[in-house]
Design an enzyme around this catalytic site. Structure first.
Site, PDB file in Angstrom:
ATOM      1  N   ARG A 260       1.008  -1.180   0.118  1.00 26.72           N
ATOM      2  CA  ARG A 260      -0.106   0.146  -0.136  1.00 26.72           C
ATOM      3  C   ARG A 260       0.819   1.146   0.174  1.00 26.72           C
ATOM      4  NH1 ARG A 260      -0.934   2.737   4.837  1.00 26.72           N
ATOM      5  NH2 ARG A 260      -0.987   0.730   5.945  1.00 26.72           N
ATOM      6  N   HIS A 264      -3.277   4.278   5.085  1.00 28.73           N
ATOM      7  CA  HIS A 264      -4.443   3.177   5.212  1.00 28.73           C
ATOM      8  C   HIS A 264      -5.737   3.949   4.739  1.00 28.73           C
ATOM      9  CE1 HIS A 264      -6.888   0.118   6.745  1.00 28.73           C
ATOM     10  NE2 HIS A 264      -7.783   0.992   7.285  1.00 28.73           N
ATOM     11  N   TYR A 273       4.791   5.307  11.059  1.00 27.88           N
ATOM     12  CA  TYR A 273       5.243   3.751  11.391  1.00 27.88           C
ATOM     13  C   TYR A 273       5.844   3.181  10.406  1.00 27.88           C
ATOM     14  CZ  TYR A 273       0.818   3.409   8.588  1.00 27.88           C
ATOM     15  OH  TYR A 273      -0.351   3.426   7.691  1.00 27.88           O
TER      16      TYR A 273
END
Length: 362
Positions: A260, A264, A273
């Site tokens: 990805r 998100h 992160y």
């Protein structure tokens, strides 16, 4: 020695037909020899999907959509899988399958209506043998198995495909779906897009198994890993699984290794992160650039193809924007009218309570 069945062996090396540099690999178990018109069609879908994805992000940033989940980087996985099916095979998506929707003829306006929160956003999908978007994580896997079992008992020659994320494989609903499908040999294919992150949780924190595909062993079904950034490999592997299901061989668990590239959802900040180095590593394995290079080497890609794709992309992005910008919001009271055939007294009470509260704010 007893023969080892396919369901007890999972190769950690993903199936790959086109290398990251766009050259054909030595893989000879699967064919990459699709007709030129199919090869160019896959390219068109991938490019237009990415462009629509970018337009939907822009619309969200401009306040026209409340939220959006990008599929950038995952075009090859979802389009390769969906393209291997028949039009009468049912797809059960999560919320990131723009390419699969586009392939089935679901319009950008219909996709945009879902993310804008229009009450009719899920309608129009089922006419294309596609279930509405499932925001709840993993629940649609059960729906896919139920539909497959229904087709099985009705004697229909159809297969269902459940698009599942790596994070969803940590949900109990997905476990139940896999178990039911295996026990009853349901004609269902589980296509897991392992994009490395379940929001901010990496795959390494979700399981101790060697891979997601290895979980298939415990259910007694075949498991296979495929390069999710290789559209031809995803097409070939899913086609094989669909044929097995159609022939009565039961379900298959496919793990497509992809990434990805964006957040998100538009409310997420992935820089908190994951590292820039990680993103750069996967950007160098971009599925569209890889496939374009392959098509150039085979003589399928031409300037005319690129111009045709760009024109279609522009038209669809314009259609999307015109359907969304300043569109009327739905009547919130309508959500009470479509729960049951006849509204219940309790729902009627709730509707009146809501309308009274809204009137105070007017």
């Amino acid at each position: 020695m007893a023969e080892v069945s396919a369901s007890t062996v999972v190769d950690l090396e993903p199936v790959q037909l086109v290398a990251p540099d766009g050259t054909p690999t030595a893989e000879d178990r699967y064919t990459r020899d699709l007709p030129p018109e199919t090869l160019s069609w896959l390219y068109e879908l991938m490019v237009v999907t990415r462009d629509l994805d970018g337009e939907l992000i822009n619309l969200q940033r401009q306040g026209e959509l409340a939220l959006f989940a990008s599929c950038r980087g995952q075009e090859a996985a979802q389009i390769g899988a969906a393209a291997s099916l028949r039009k009468t095979d049912w797809m059960f998506p999560q919320y990131r399958e723009i390419g699969a929707f586009l392939l089935r003829g679901i319009t950008p306006a219909q996709m945009g209506a879902v993310w804008r929160g229009k009450w009719h956003g899920g309608l129009g999908f089922t006419e294309k043998c596609c279930a509405p978007i499932s925001i709840q994580i993993g629940t649609h896997g059960l729906h896919a198995v139920g539909a497959a079992m229904g087709a099985q008992r009705l004697g229909e020659d159809s297969v269902t495909l459940a698009f599942i994320g790596d994070g969803a494989t940590s949900e109990g609903d997905v476990h139940e779906a896999l178990n039911f499908a295996a026990v009853f040999k349901a004609p269902c294919v589980f296509f897991v897009q392992n994009n490395q992150w379940a929001i901010s949780t990496p795959v390494s924190h979700q399981m101790a198994a060697p891979s997601i595909a290895h979980r298939a062993i415990g259910y007694g079904m075949p498991g296979i890993r495929v390069d999710g950034n290789d559209v031809l490999a995803c097409h070939a592997v899913t086609a094989e699984a669909a044929k097995r299901a159609r022939d009565g061989g039961g379900p298959t668990l496919i793990e497509a290794i992809t990434y990805r590239m964006g957040p998100h959802t538009t409310s997420d900040d992935p820089t908190r992160y994951r590292s820039d180095e990680e993103v750069a590593y996967w950007a160098a394995r971009d599925p569209i650039q890889r496939y374009r290079t392959y098509l150039q080497s085979t003589g399928v890609w031409t300037e005319r193809l690129e111009e045709r794709v760009a024109a279609k992309s522009k038209r669809l992005r314009t259609d999307l924007r015109e359907s969304i910008v300043d569109a009327d919001d739905f009547d919130v009271a309508e959500m009470f009218d479509n729960v049951y055939h006849d509204i219940t007294p309790e729902l009627e009470r709730q509707r009146e309570e809501l309308l009274t509260e809204l009137a105070k704010e007017a």
